[in-house]
Every structure is written in C-alpha cells, then in structure tokens.
Design a protein around this motif. Structure first.
Motif, PDB file in Angstrom:
ATOM      1  N   VAL A  68      47.800  38.877  -6.878  1.00 26.32           N
ATOM      2  CA  VAL A  68      47.822  40.081  -6.051  1.00 26.32           C
ATOM      3  C   VAL A  68      49.197  40.136  -5.401  1.00 26.32           C
ATOM      4  CG1 VAL A  68      46.601  41.400  -4.307  1.00 26.32           C
ATOM      5  CG2 VAL A  68      45.493  39.415  -5.368  1.00 26.32           C
ATOM      6  N   LEU A  69      49.844  41.254  -5.549  1.00 33.32           N
ATOM      7  CA  LEU A  69      51.167  41.373  -4.925  1.00 33.32           C
ATOM      8  C   LEU A  69      50.954  41.861  -3.495  1.00 33.32           C
ATOM      9  CD1 LEU A  69      54.124  40.950  -5.650  1.00 33.32           C
ATOM     10  CD2 LEU A  69      54.297  43.387  -6.060  1.00 33.32           C
ATOM     11  N   THR A  70      51.460  41.068  -2.559  1.00 38.20           N
ATOM     12  CA  THR A  70      51.196  41.391  -1.156  1.00 38.20           C
ATOM     13  C   THR A  70      52.259  42.304  -0.568  1.00 38.20           C
ATOM     14  OG1 THR A  70      52.301  39.334  -0.643  1.00 38.20           O
ATOM     15  CG2 THR A  70      49.898  39.314  -0.634  1.00 38.20           C
ATOM     16  N   CYS A  71      53.249  42.626  -1.385  1.00 40.32           N
ATOM     17  CA  CYS A  71      54.270  43.541  -0.861  1.00 40.32           C
ATOM     18  C   CYS A  71      54.658  44.497  -1.970  1.00 40.32           C
ATOM     19  CB  CYS A  71      55.492  42.751  -0.403  1.00 40.32           C
ATOM     20  SG  CYS A  71      56.246  41.827  -1.733  1.00 40.32           S
ATOM     21  N   GLN A  72      55.573  45.385  -1.676  1.00 37.75           N
ATOM     22  CA  GLN A  72      56.024  46.336  -2.688  1.00 37.75           C
ATOM     23  C   GLN A  72      56.792  45.609  -3.796  1.00 37.75           C
ATOM     24  OE1 GLN A  72      58.330  49.276  -0.497  1.00 37.75           O
ATOM     25  NE2 GLN A  72      56.862  50.778  -1.283  1.00 37.75           N
ATOM     26  N   ILE A  73      56.756  46.174  -4.972  1.00 39.19           N
ATOM     27  CA  ILE A  73      57.518  45.609  -6.090  1.00 39.19           C
ATOM     28  C   ILE A  73      58.984  45.514  -5.711  1.00 39.19           C
ATOM     29  CG2 ILE A  73      58.334  46.042  -8.429  1.00 39.19           C
ATOM     30  CD1 ILE A  73      55.696  47.275  -9.076  1.00 39.19           C
ATOM     31  N   LYS A  74      59.459  46.572  -5.061  1.00 41.89           N
ATOM     32  CA  LYS A  74      60.868  46.639  -4.678  1.00 41.89           C
ATOM     33  C   LYS A  74      61.261  45.444  -3.804  1.00 41.89           C
ATOM     34  CE  LYS A  74      63.790  50.567  -3.487  1.00 41.89           C
ATOM     35  NZ  LYS A  74      63.771  51.297  -4.750  1.00 41.89           N
ATOM     36  N   THR A  75      60.440  45.183  -2.816  1.00 43.23           N
ATOM     37  CA  THR A  75      60.733  44.089  -1.888  1.00 43.23           C
ATOM     38  C   THR A  75      60.719  42.753  -2.629  1.00 43.23           C
ATOM     39  OG1 THR A  75      59.505  45.364  -0.278  1.00 43.23           O
ATOM     40  CG2 THR A  75      60.109  43.149   0.350  1.00 43.23           C
ATOM     41  N   TYR A  76      59.722  42.607  -3.489  1.00 45.61           N
ATOM     42  CA  TYR A  76      59.587  41.345  -4.208  1.00 45.61           C
ATOM     43  C   TYR A  76      60.789  41.110  -5.128  1.00 45.61           C
ATOM     44  CZ  TYR A  76      57.466  37.556  -6.823  1.00 45.61           C
ATOM     45  OH  TYR A  76      57.212  36.342  -7.392  1.00 45.61           O
ATOM     46  N   VAL A  77      61.104  42.136  -5.908  1.00 49.00           N
ATOM     47  CA  VAL A  77      62.230  42.007  -6.846  1.00 49.00           C
ATOM     48  C   VAL A  77      63.522  41.729  -6.083  1.00 49.00           C
ATOM     49  CG1 VAL A  77      63.689  43.299  -8.445  1.00 49.00           C
ATOM     50  CG2 VAL A  77      61.223  43.390  -8.671  1.00 49.00           C
ATOM     51  N   TYR A  78      63.693  42.451  -4.996  1.00 44.83           N
ATOM     52  CA  TYR A  78      64.913  42.258  -4.215  1.00 44.83           C
ATOM     53  C   TYR A  78      64.992  40.838  -3.663  1.00 44.83           C
ATOM     54  CZ  TYR A  78      68.495  42.776  -0.691  1.00 44.83           C
ATOM     55  OH  TYR A  78      69.627  42.607   0.060  1.00 44.83           O
ATOM     56  N   SER A  79      63.859  40.357  -3.159  1.00 41.41           N
ATOM     57  CA  SER A  79      63.838  39.009  -2.578  1.00 41.41           C
ATOM     58  C   SER A  79      64.218  37.966  -3.616  1.00 41.41           C
ATOM     59  CB  SER A  79      62.460  38.679  -2.027  1.00 41.41           C
ATOM     60  OG  SER A  79      62.061  39.659  -1.115  1.00 41.41           O
ATOM     61  N   ILE A  80      63.610  38.099  -4.808  1.00 42.24           N
ATOM     62  CA  ILE A  80      63.904  37.129  -5.867  1.00 42.24           C
ATOM     63  C   ILE A  80      65.384  37.197  -6.251  1.00 42.24           C
ATOM     64  CG2 ILE A  80      63.493  36.544  -8.283  1.00 42.24           C
ATOM     65  CD1 ILE A  80      60.901  36.122  -7.513  1.00 42.24           C
ATOM     66  N   CYS A  81      65.855  38.406  -6.446  1.00 41.90           N
ATOM     67  CA  CYS A  81      67.241  38.558  -6.885  1.00 41.90           C
ATOM     68  C   CYS A  81      68.199  37.988  -5.850  1.00 41.90           C
ATOM     69  CB  CYS A  81      67.582  40.029  -7.090  1.00 41.90           C
ATOM     70  SG  CYS A  81      66.836  40.688  -8.555  1.00 41.90           S
ATOM     71  N   ARG A  82      67.885  38.289  -4.618  1.00 44.19           N
ATOM     72  CA  ARG A  82      68.736  37.823  -3.521  1.00 44.19           C
ATOM     73  C   ARG A  82      68.816  36.302  -3.528  1.00 44.19           C
ATOM     74  NH1 ARG A  82      70.421  39.361   1.514  1.00 44.19           N
ATOM     75  NH2 ARG A  82      70.395  37.541   2.867  1.00 44.19           N
ATOM     76  N   ARG A  83      67.624  35.688  -3.636  1.00 45.92           N
ATOM     77  CA  ARG A  83      67.538  34.235  -3.631  1.00 45.92           C
ATOM     78  C   ARG A  83      68.330  33.663  -4.824  1.00 45.92           C
ATOM     79  NH1 ARG A  83      68.266  31.694  -0.943  1.00 45.92           N
ATOM     80  NH2 ARG A  83      67.969  29.494  -1.178  1.00 45.92           N
ATOM     81  N   LEU A  84      68.055  34.245  -6.006  1.00 45.27           N
ATOM     82  CA  LEU A  84      68.705  33.754  -7.228  1.00 45.27           C
ATOM     83  C   LEU A  84      70.208  33.860  -7.123  1.00 45.27           C
ATOM     84  CD1 LEU A  84      66.591  35.244 -10.145  1.00 45.27           C
ATOM     85  CD2 LEU A  84      66.992  32.833  -9.704  1.00 45.27           C
ATOM     86  N   TRP A  85      70.660  35.008  -6.614  1.00 44.93           N
ATOM     87  CA  TRP A  85      72.103  35.244  -6.632  1.00 44.93           C
ATOM     88  C   TRP A  85      72.813  34.375  -5.598  1.00 44.93           C
ATOM     89  CZ3 TRP A  85      75.766  36.021  -9.548  1.00 44.93           C
ATOM     90  CH2 TRP A  85      77.021  36.416  -9.084  1.00 44.93           C
ATOM     91  N   LEU A  86      72.213  34.253  -4.428  1.00 45.38           N
ATOM     92  CA  LEU A  86      72.861  33.420  -3.415  1.00 45.38           C
ATOM     93  C   LEU A  86      72.936  31.973  -3.896  1.00 45.38           C
ATOM     94  CD1 LEU A  86      71.496  34.903  -0.097  1.00 45.38           C
ATOM     95  CD2 LEU A  86      73.654  35.316  -1.256  1.00 45.38           C
ATOM     96  N   LYS A  87      71.871  31.555  -4.590  1.00 42.20           N
ATOM     97  CA  LYS A  87      71.855  30.204  -5.127  1.00 42.20           C
ATOM     98  C   LYS A  87      72.975  30.030  -6.152  1.00 42.20           C
ATOM     99  CE  LYS A  87      68.188  27.083  -6.467  1.00 42.20           C
ATOM    100  NZ  LYS A  87      66.772  27.038  -6.844  1.00 42.20           N
ATOM    101  N   LYS A  88      73.132  31.036  -6.994  1.00 40.68           N
ATOM    102  CA  LYS A  88      74.151  30.942  -8.024  1.00 40.68           C
ATOM    103  C   LYS A  88      75.547  30.921  -7.404  1.00 40.68           C
ATOM    104  CE  LYS A  88      75.252  32.542 -12.578  1.00 40.68           C
ATOM    105  NZ  LYS A  88      75.446  33.739 -13.383  1.00 40.68           N
ATOM    106  N   LEU A  89      75.715  31.741  -6.402  1.00 41.61           N
ATOM    107  CA  LEU A  89      77.007  31.764  -5.709  1.00 41.61           C
ATOM    108  C   LEU A  89      77.330  30.393  -5.146  1.00 41.61           C
ATOM    109  CD1 LEU A  89      77.108  35.041  -3.607  1.00 41.61           C
ATOM    110  CD2 LEU A  89      78.571  34.399  -5.503  1.00 41.61           C
ATOM    111  N   GLN A  90      76.291  29.780  -4.585  1.00 36.94           N
ATOM    112  CA  GLN A  90      76.484  28.471  -3.995  1.00 36.94           C
ATOM    113  C   GLN A  90      76.893  27.466  -5.069  1.00 36.94           C
ATOM    114  OE1 GLN A  90      72.986  27.421  -1.880  1.00 36.94           O
ATOM    115  NE2 GLN A  90      74.130  27.240   0.025  1.00 36.94           N
ATOM    116  N   GLN A  91      76.214  27.560  -6.223  1.00 34.89           N
ATOM    117  CA  GLN A  91      76.537  26.634  -7.309  1.00 34.89           C
ATOM    118  C   GLN A  91      77.968  26.807  -7.777  1.00 34.89           C
ATOM    119  OE1 GLN A  91      73.537  27.558 -10.126  1.00 34.89           O
ATOM    120  NE2 GLN A  91      72.045  26.148  -9.245  1.00 34.89           N
ATOM    121  N   MET A  92      78.424  28.048  -7.781  1.00 31.92           N
ATOM    122  CA  MET A  92      79.784  28.293  -8.257  1.00 31.92           C
ATOM    123  C   MET A  92      80.811  27.996  -7.185  1.00 31.92           C
ATOM    124  SD  MET A  92      79.496  31.694 -10.571  1.00 31.92           S
ATOM    125  CE  MET A  92      78.821  32.700  -9.303  1.00 31.92           C
TER     126      MET A  92
END
Lengths: 188, 369
Positions: A68-92
């Motif tokens: 069950v998605l407890t939030c909007q798709i938009k919020t979820y996708v954004y959260s994941i992307c944000r997390r992924l990208w910040l992590k990648k930035l950190q790695q680089m």
C-alpha cells in the motif's frame, strides 16, 4: 478520493508492466526529477538513470501483494531519486549545496535497501548470463525473459525440432545454474 | 535418469505441467531420494530468481522504450537534442500568429523606448560622462598634457614630441637624482616639473623593470641643488597599520593622500612590495609613501583595478639594493648619497607636506622622433 484510486490503478498498471501506466507515471514525474538532478550537479543521463532506478524500485514495491503506498507516487519517486542521487554524489566526492531541503520527502531507506539487495542479485544473474556465451544466452533469454515458445525458439535458432531445442535449453540452463549459484553463495 | 531428463521433469513439476499421476510418482520420488528433493528446492528458488530477473529486464526495457518515446513526442526534453526539423516546422505552424503578434508588439515597444531614450537622454548623458571618466583617465591626462603644451609656450618639452607616459618621482639625493617607477618611463627622455610648475630637463639614468624602479637625473642649469632632503629612505620593514601618506601628480597639481599599511606583501603575495590602503590614481605612480616619522617606506607603484583604495608600493629596501647594484656598475653614481635622517620627524603634518612637496616631481616621459 478519485485521485487516490487513480494512483492505485497506475501502480497496478506498473506492476503489470503496462505501457500506458508507465508512460503516464513517466510523464508526470520525470521532469521534476530531471530538474532536481540538473540543479544538483548532474547531467541529463544521470537524471534518466536515477529516475529509471526509482521506477524499478516502485515497480518492485508495487508487485508485492501487501503493498500500500502511503503517499503520492510523486512524493515517493522524488524521495527515492533524491536519496539515490545524493548518495551517488557522495560516492563521486561531489557535493551538492542541497538547496531544496524543504521538499516533502518520505523515508525510503528501507525500501532502498531491499531494492539494492535485489539489484545485487540481478547483477549476479547478469554476469552469469553474460559469461554463458552464445547461443546459450540468447536461447535462455528467449525462453525465460521474452517468454517465447519452444517451437518458436527452435525455428529462430534453426533447430530441426522443438525437442532438440529443449534439450539444448536444459544443457544451457544447467550451466547457468552452476554459474549463478557459485556466485550467489559467495555473495551470501 | 540423466541430469537433463531430471531437470526437465523438475521444471514441468514446478510449472504444474504434469498430470496428477505423474505428480504423485514424482512426489514419491522426492520423498525417497533427498538429493532430488534438494534439487527441486534449489531449482524452485532459481526459477523464482529467474522470474524476477526476467521481470526486471522487461520493466527496464519498457522504461527505456517509454523514455525514448516521450523524448520523440517532445514530452521530455534533454537540452535541445530533440529539436528535429519536423518539430520546428510544427512549432512554427502552431505559433505563427502568436509570433507575428509578439514581433509587432516588440517593434512598437522598441520604437516607444527609443523615443523615450531620445527624449530623456540629455539628463542621462551627464551621468554617463561621470562614470566613464574613471575609465578614460589616461586619455584625459593626455588631453591635459596637450593643454599644457598650448599654455606653456616656453615649455622645455622639445617640439614635435609626444608625451607617452607620466607619473610622479621624488629626490633621493640633493644633487638631483630622482627615483620613480620603471613603468612611468616609457619614453627615451623626460622632463620633471616641480610643485610650482617649473620644468627641468632630466635624463634617464637607469631602469630596472623587475623591481619597477628607475632613476632620473636632473640635467638643467635652472636646478639648484638642495642643502638636504627632509625625509629619509627607510631601511627596515614597516609595520601593519602604520599611518602613511603620499604626494603625487594624478593631475598637474600635487595631490596629498593618506592611508595605512594594509599588508607586508603586495599583489599575489609579492614580497618586494607592500599593500597599502590609499586613494591612488594613474599619475600617483612613482610617488613616495612616507610614514609619520618622515621615512620613505616605499614607492607607490600600482593599484588593484577592481578593488577600491587597494594600492601597492615597492618597498624602500629595494631602493638601497637598486642603488648598490648601480654603484657597482656605474662609477658616476658612486657619489649618490641616500638621505639617512628625516628632519621632518615630529613636526606637524602640514609642515611635513610642504617640505616634502618641494622634492616630489611630476615626471613626463616622451620619446624623440
């Protein structure tokens, strides 16, 4: 209420790999993610990779029955992307100034961890497949991924009959299993 | 039963492709042989893995397709890479009217604005000239020189020469040796003008572009050697925060400026010079920088273009080095005696200035044709 149902329908479509649903989610969310990545030291390619990764995570989540998605798709996708990208930035070793810290996000750490574990498994399978060589790779891909029938495969690969193709397929499968498990168990 | 046959059986068992009778037989076989049971479990797991892998590959593929499709339809944009010719034509057709309206509105606005600008321009112009004046100081100075050429008919500047550069300079020896910056002397000869407007011919004795120092000698019968110089040339380093003042010729009249020592190094950490906070303008180059004790601590040389009041002065120690080097090569310079005692120490600033001003000259360099 209607919007919520709509979102549920979209997720269901995504879980079934329905192109219409994928297209809708894509259209609704991609530009937002692209803007975020571009604003934070990323390129167009980075944006695409991050977004597609998030879509796959969402797809995996949508597939489980208890989902069950407890939030909007938009919020979820954004959260994941944000997390992924910040992590990648950190790695680089590049850091973004994180200007838009105030955006609404939901905790996605757990989901991401599951997703990354699955990714690792897929990577093992990928490697096993690649080291299999032809025609085994194409044959197994045809059967298991493209879900082609044995008859069809026999015709495409030039086997005289389906039984021969099937025989060959099993031989390949045994090799693949061996390769996969040797890696998989090390990975464990 | 060979391995392949077994694998085939396990697969059809797991996929539910067996008849009930076969299932029963296979179940019995699993119970009886633990190896086969183990293989079934393993294969089931593998098959699950394979299924999700297949799903993963498929969704990846669909995402890829979707991305490309949306790119093509123009719903996504990756920095102009999508603007194909067809799209341009489509856009043109769609926005033809809007573009036409926008263009005519733009034209009208342009006309109105240019009308307004023309109407108000006299007022605006005054401001612009003032702003520009900073940028064209050099040109202005040239104009001043030309002005002085006309005014002083009996100028000692030879006929038919143009003044190339100018600045300030100050006496370091009572006999008429003047130190200034190397960049002040772009020409082959110079005249110097004292603060009362009197001109003297001067010869360029030596130029050291590395230190940015140069020495002139006044060769003019009108020049009367002084008894002593009011200031001394400092040998030691000045301290941060020392109050300093300078005299120079950014205009044709002598100008006084006051400031403080801001750093013991110059531009980009140059250890040959100080950074000073003072209002300096083109023409101040070569002027003395004195502390309150009447010691010359440096020769004002450059300023930072973008920063307000940030100027640089060549350290006075360099004057000693410069003279020492010259003495060793030129015997005529052996009798140069740098002033060691400042007799303006402890007197009021106004008196200090009036004494120092007598020794600061406006340097105008020209080249003979």
């Amino acid at each position: 209420m209607k919007a919520e149902q709509n979102e549920q329908a979209l997720l269901k479509g995504l879980a079934n790999n329905d192109s219409k649903a994928i297209e809708t989610i894509y259209k609704d969310n991609f530009n937002m993610v692209q803007a975020f990545v571009l604003n934070n030291n990323g390129s167009y390619d980075d944006a695409r990779d991050v977004f597609q990764e998030a879509m796959i995570a969402l797809y995996e989540k949508a597939q489980s029955e208890s989902f069950v998605l407890t939030c909007q798709i938009k919020t979820y996708v954004y959260s994941i992307c944000r997390r992924l990208w910040l992590k990648k930035l950190q790695q680089m070793g590049r850091f973004s100034n994180q200007v838009d810290n105030l955006d609404e996000t939901v905790p996605v750490e757990e989901d991401l961890e599951i997703h990354q574990k699955r990714n690792a498994e897929f990577a093992i399978m990928d490697r096993a497949m690649k080291s299999l060589g032809e025609p085994c790779k194409s044959l197994l891909e045809g059967y298991y991924i493209k879900k082609m029938g044995m008859q069809e495969l026999a015709a495409e690969f030039g086997y005289t009959n389906a039984d021969n193709a099937k025989n060959q397929k099993y031989k390949c499968l045994m090799r693949l299993k061996k390769l996969f498990f040797s890696q998989y168990n090390i990975g464990e | 039963m060979d391995d392949i046959q077994l694998l085939a059986n396990i697969e059809s068992y797991l996929n539910g492709e067996m008849t009930p009778v076969e299932v029963a037989i296979f179940d019995a076989l699993r119970k009886k042989t633990p190896e086969i049971d183990q293989m079934v479990v393993e294969h089931s797991m593998f098959q699950h893995q394979m299924d999700s892998y297949a799903a993963y590959q498929n969704i990846k593929h669909s995402l890829h397709e979707t991305h490309n499709k949306l790119l093509e339809s123009g719903d996504l944009n990756e920095g102009g890479a999508v603007s194909t010719k067809v799209q341009v034509v489509q856009l043109w057709n769609r926005y033809k009217r809007v573009t036409a309206i926008a263009a005519s509105v733009g034209g009208v606005i342009a006309l109105v604005i240019s009308g307004l600008v023309a109407y108000f321009s006299p007022v605006v112009n005054g401001n612009q000239i003032q702003q520009l004046s900073k940028d064209i100081e050099i040109i202005k100075r040239n104009q001043q020189y030309q002005g002085s050429l006309i005014n002083e008919v009996k100028s000692k500047i030879p006929m038919g020469v143009t003044i190339i550069s100018g600045g300030s300079g100050f006496l370091i020896d009572t006999k008429g040796y003047i130190i200034t910056n190397a960049h002040v002397l772009k020409g082959t000869a110079a005249i110097v003008v004292d603060n009362k407007g009197k001109e003297y011919n001067a010869a360029i004795v030596h130029i050291d572009t590395k230190k940015d120092l140069a020495i002139l000698k006044i060769n003019d019968e009108d020049f009367k050697p002084l008894k002593s110089l009011p200031y001394s040339i400092g040998k030691s380093n000045a301290d941060l925060g020392d109050e300093i003042f300078t005299l120079g010729y950014p205009r044709n009249d002598i100008v006084y400026g006051v400031g403080y020592l801001a750093s013991k190094t110059g531009y980009n950490g140059d250890s040959l010079s100080y950074q000073i906070q003072i209002s300096a303008n083109p023409g101040n180059s070569g002027g003395p920088v004195l502390n309150t004790n009447g010691e010359v601590i440096g020769v004002l040389s450059t300023r930072q273009a973008q920063a307000d009041g940030v100027a640089f002065a060549v350290k006075s120690k360099n004057i000693y080095q410069f003279i020492d080097e010259l003495r060793s090569t030129d015997t005529a310079l052996e009798h140069i005696k740098l002033p060691m005692h400042a007799n303006i120490k402890g007197i009021q600033r106004k008196q200090q200035i009036s004494k120092v001003a007598d020794c600061v000259f406006n340097v105008k360099a020209f080249s003979k044709k």
